[in-house]
Design a protein around this motif. Structure first.
Motif, mmCIF file in Angstrom:
data_model
loop_
_atom_site.group_PDB
_atom_site.id
_atom_site.type_symbol
_atom_site.label_atom_id
_atom_site.label_comp_id
_atom_site.label_asym_id
_atom_site.label_seq_id
_atom_site.Cartn_x
_atom_site.Cartn_y
_atom_site.Cartn_z
ATOM 1 N N GLY A 139 0.822 -1.212 0.000
ATOM 2 C CA GLY A 139 0.000 0.000 0.000
ATOM 3 C C GLY A 139 0.849 1.251 0.000
ATOM 4 O O GLY A 139 0.551 2.228 -0.699
ATOM 5 N N THR A 140 1.924 1.240 0.775
ATOM 6 C CA THR A 140 2.838 2.387 0.809
ATOM 7 C C THR A 140 3.471 2.619 -0.548
ATOM 8 O O THR A 140 3.548 3.756 -1.044
ATOM 9 C CB THR A 140 3.951 2.143 1.855
ATOM 10 N N VAL A 141 3.914 1.533 -1.189
ATOM 11 C CA VAL A 141 4.574 1.651 -2.496
ATOM 12 C C VAL A 141 3.601 2.130 -3.559
ATOM 13 O O VAL A 141 3.925 3.008 -4.381
ATOM 14 C CB VAL A 141 5.199 0.302 -2.905
ATOM 15 N N ILE A 142 2.394 1.599 -3.571
ATOM 16 C CA ILE A 142 1.404 2.019 -4.566
ATOM 17 C C ILE A 142 1.080 3.505 -4.398
ATOM 18 O O ILE A 142 0.969 4.252 -5.376
ATOM 19 C CB ILE A 142 0.118 1.174 -4.448
ATOM 20 N N THR A 143 0.936 3.942 -3.153
ATOM 21 C CA THR A 143 0.668 5.351 -2.890
ATOM 22 C C THR A 143 1.805 6.223 -3.413
ATOM 23 O O THR A 143 1.573 7.265 -4.047
ATOM 24 C CB THR A 143 0.477 5.596 -1.386
ATOM 25 N N LEU A 144 3.040 5.800 -3.176
ATOM 26 C CA LEU A 144 4.202 6.551 -3.659
ATOM 27 C C LEU A 144 4.242 6.607 -5.179
ATOM 28 O O LEU A 144 4.633 7.623 -5.766
ATOM 29 C CB LEU A 144 5.490 5.911 -3.138
ATOM 30 N N ILE A 145 3.830 5.532 -5.828
ATOM 31 C CA ILE A 145 3.813 5.515 -7.296
ATOM 32 C C ILE A 145 2.880 6.604 -7.826
ATOM 33 O O ILE A 145 3.217 7.371 -8.722
ATOM 34 C CB ILE A 145 3.386 4.130 -7.815
ATOM 35 N N GLY A 146 1.672 6.666 -7.236
ATOM 36 C CA GLY A 146 0.725 7.690 -7.673
ATOM 37 C C GLY A 146 1.229 9.096 -7.421
ATOM 38 O O GLY A 146 1.145 9.969 -8.293
ATOM 39 N N ILE A 382 5.739 2.524 10.093
ATOM 40 C CA ILE A 382 6.258 2.002 8.828
ATOM 41 C C ILE A 382 5.804 2.887 7.670
ATOM 42 O O ILE A 382 6.600 3.302 6.822
ATOM 43 C CB ILE A 382 5.787 0.548 8.604
ATOM 44 N N VAL A 383 4.500 3.189 7.651
ATOM 45 C CA VAL A 383 3.950 4.015 6.573
ATOM 46 C C VAL A 383 4.506 5.429 6.635
ATOM 47 O O VAL A 383 4.921 5.997 5.609
ATOM 48 C CB VAL A 383 2.402 4.048 6.653
ATOM 49 N N ALA A 384 4.553 6.009 7.826
ATOM 50 C CA ALA A 384 4.993 7.400 7.975
ATOM 51 C C ALA A 384 6.417 7.601 7.476
ATOM 52 O O ALA A 384 6.695 8.500 6.666
ATOM 53 C CB ALA A 384 4.883 7.820 9.442
ATOM 54 N N VAL A 385 7.329 6.763 7.939
ATOM 55 C CA VAL A 385 8.738 6.927 7.562
ATOM 56 C C VAL A 385 8.957 6.562 6.093
ATOM 57 O O VAL A 385 9.689 7.255 5.375
ATOM 58 C CB VAL A 385 9.643 6.074 8.481
ATOM 59 N N ALA A 422 10.149 0.524 3.456
ATOM 60 C CA ALA A 422 8.958 -0.164 3.959
ATOM 61 C C ALA A 422 9.257 -1.623 4.291
ATOM 62 O O ALA A 422 8.827 -2.139 5.332
ATOM 63 C CB ALA A 422 7.827 -0.066 2.941
ATOM 64 N N VAL A 423 9.997 -2.295 3.395
ATOM 65 C CA VAL A 423 10.339 -3.701 3.639
ATOM 66 C C VAL A 423 11.221 -3.829 4.880
ATOM 67 O O VAL A 423 10.994 -4.682 5.744
ATOM 68 C CB VAL A 423 11.053 -4.306 2.407
ATOM 69 N N ALA A 424 12.234 -2.976 4.975
ATOM 70 C CA ALA A 424 13.160 -3.040 6.110
ATOM 71 C C ALA A 424 12.437 -2.756 7.428
ATOM 72 O O ALA A 424 12.622 -3.474 8.431
ATOM 73 C CB ALA A 424 14.299 -2.047 5.904
ATOM 74 N N VAL A 428 11.774 -5.156 10.778
ATOM 75 C CA VAL A 428 12.190 -4.757 12.125
ATOM 76 C C VAL A 428 11.014 -4.758 13.106
ATOM 77 O O VAL A 428 11.121 -5.280 14.223
ATOM 78 C CB VAL A 428 12.857 -3.358 12.087
ATOM 79 N N PHE A 429 9.904 -4.166 12.683
ATOM 80 C CA PHE A 429 8.778 -3.988 13.599
ATOM 81 C C PHE A 429 7.834 -5.189 13.685
ATOM 82 O O PHE A 429 7.190 -5.400 14.705
ATOM 83 C CB PHE A 429 7.972 -2.745 13.217
ATOM 84 N N ASN A 430 7.723 -5.952 12.598
ATOM 85 C CA ASN A 430 6.708 -7.007 12.568
ATOM 86 C C ASN A 430 7.255 -8.430 12.463
ATOM 87 O O ASN A 430 6.475 -9.384 12.496
ATOM 88 C CB ASN A 430 5.725 -6.769 11.424
ATOM 89 N N HIS A 431 8.567 -8.572 12.310
ATOM 90 C CA HIS A 431 9.107 -9.924 12.157
ATOM 91 C C HIS A 431 10.252 -10.253 13.108
ATOM 92 O O HIS A 431 10.415 -11.394 13.500
ATOM 93 C CB HIS A 431 9.580 -10.150 10.714
ATOM 94 N N LEU A 432 11.069 -9.268 13.472
ATOM 95 C CA LEU A 432 12.252 -9.530 14.283
ATOM 96 C C LEU A 432 12.001 -9.223 15.761
ATOM 97 O O LEU A 432 11.342 -8.241 16.096
ATOM 98 C CB LEU A 432 13.432 -8.691 13.789
#
Length: 461
Positions: A139-146, A382-385, A422-424, A428-432
């Motif tokens: 969602g973050t990437v798609i928003t950035l594309i637009g 994640i989205v904000a940064v 976003a991936v990184a 960090v926040f949701n997997h590690l």
């Protein structure tokens, strides 16, 4: 035993008309990327027509791979393939960083070939790693594309040449606003097929309105041949530049993530659920189509999400209908006169339609983010940064001016930097460690119907 609706072969006339409807629904999305990249390079009207035709031709070939399939390649679902919007910003960044603009397309083509081949090899493993690209990332990437593409529409609205006396004139801005109004009215007060092709109709009506103002040039059509072929490597042999390859590989990862979600969604719609084998085959078609495309002067290809909506709306699930649509794309690519029609459309008219087209990309990203669990603090961060990092090249174009040119190709693409961030951050926040709860991460394999493929070509809102 009767064939599954996906494998059904309809009467010829119905196959042709419904196949043409699929082409009409995605046509504006296919021709927009070559227009943007070609304009950034400064291609002549003839070369721009050639590039547009090549993208139509390769979109048809990629559609054949996806719908008809060969060996373990192709999901064999009613997927239309075409140029992905996700690659536009990185490609224009390559153009901006290339001193000799004649090298820009060869560098882009080389990067797409490498990204396509690597994606092809990674396809069978990708579905296992797709959990690292949940809706909060896509969602973050798609928003950035637009957001990254909207400045292009605003530039078009002002006119074709910033140095011209009428650049940004009331006439140009009026034509852009008028085209935008026409598209909005068509979407509001029409239904069915007409509503689906509102952007295309807006371009036609806007062009006709522009004729009395003297900004419509029919020269490209008059000079175009009726029959032609996209000569392999028309713009030069591919060149392989590391920074461009890295940037387009990031785009390929984003594209594969969305294609996975689209296949899951379409599988449910046509009542043939997409399993891991189907997803791998579909990704092979996407990536192989992308790797082949540059040989015929085309760009990276991927599935078009709005055509999934068309399947749901019409209830026609046959993959052969979409294959016929692919045939129309190939024929249009072999007819330079047909491809040249888009070159007739004045830039201000394109700008007005572009506001809708590109704005709907950002809107699709926001829709995905709404479903991504923004009630959780981790996801908000994640989205904000990621958005902040991705918007840097748009709001402060010279921010990375002290970095080497090769590195700037990646950094100047907000989509690439935003995606990496976003991936990184998601890792960090949701997997590690203990930073996130595993249940907070929405798996694309479980929410495929919620992830749109707007980067390929946004559905007209």
């Amino acid at each position: 035993m009767s064939a599954h609706p996906v494998d059904e072969k309809l009467p010829a006339l119905k196959m042709a008309t419904t196949g043409l409807q699929h082409v009409a629904a995605m046509y504006a999305g296919v021709v927009a990327p070559p227009l943007i990249v070609g304009a950034a390079i400064g291609l002549s009207a003839t070369d721009l027509t050639f590039l547009t035709g090549a993208c139509l031709f390769t979109a048809g070939l990629a559609t054949f791979l996806q719908t008809l399939g060969i060996w373990k390649i192709g999901a064999r679902l009613p997927f239309v393939n075409g140029v992905t919007f996700a690659g536009v910003a990185p490609m224009t960044a390559v153009v901006a960083s290339t001193e000799d603009k004649s090298d820009a397309l060869p560098i882009i083509f080389g990067a797409v070939i490498v990204a396509g081949l690597l994606g092809f090899l990674a396809a069978p493993f990708f579905s296992k790693a797709v959990r690292f690209f949940p809706p909060v990332v896509t969602g973050t990437v798609i928003t950035l594309i637009g957001i990254s593409l909207l400045p292009v529409a605003f530039g078009w609205a002002q006119g074709p040449n910033p140095a011209a006396h009428d650049y940004g004139s009331a006439t140009n801005l009026g034509l852009a606003a008028g085209t935008l109004l026409i598209v909005l009215l068509l979407r509001r007060f029409t239904r069915g097929f007409v509503k689906q092709i509102a952007v295309l109709l807006g371009l036609v009506i806007g062009t006709l309105i522009a004729i009395p103002f003297g900004v419509t040039d029919f020269g490209p059509v008059a000079d175009a041949d009726v029959i032609g072929f996209p000569t392999p490597f028309h713009f030069g042999a591919p060149q392989f530049q590391l920074a461009a390859i890295v940037s387009l590989c990031v785009v390929m990862v984003v594209s594969m993530t969305e294609s996975t979600a689209d296949m899951l969604a379409l599988g449910e719609i046509v009542e043939r659920p997409a399993d891991e084998k189907t997803i791998a085959a579909g990704l092979r078609a996407d990536t192989l189509g992308s790797a082949i495309s540059p040989f015929f002067n085309g760009f990276m290809c991927s599935a078009f999400a709005q055509n999934i909506g068309l399947v749901a709306m019409t209830k026609i699930r046959s993959r052969y209908v979409v294959a016929v649509g692919g045939g129309f794309l190939v024929l249009m690519g072999l007819c330079p006169m047909a491809a040249s029609l888009i070159a007739v459309v004045p830039r201000p008219v394109l700008g007005g339609a572009g506001v809708v087209l590109f704005g709907s990309v950002a809107a699709s990203g926001i829709q995905t983010l709404v479903r991504a669990g923004l009630d959780k603090d981790n996801n908000v961060l994640i989205v904000a940064v990621s958005l902040a990092v991705g918007i840097v090249p748009i709001t402060a174009p010279e921010f990375y001016h002290a970095f080497p040119e090769t590195v700037r190709i990646v950094l100047d693409s907000g989509i690439s930097t935003g995606c990496v961030a976003a991936v990184a951050l998601n890792l960090v926040f949701n997997h590690l460690g203990k930073g996130g709860d595993a249940h907070d991460v929405t798996h694309p394999m479980e929410a495929g119907e919620e992830i749109t493929g707007a980067t390929r070509a946004p559905a007209t809102p």
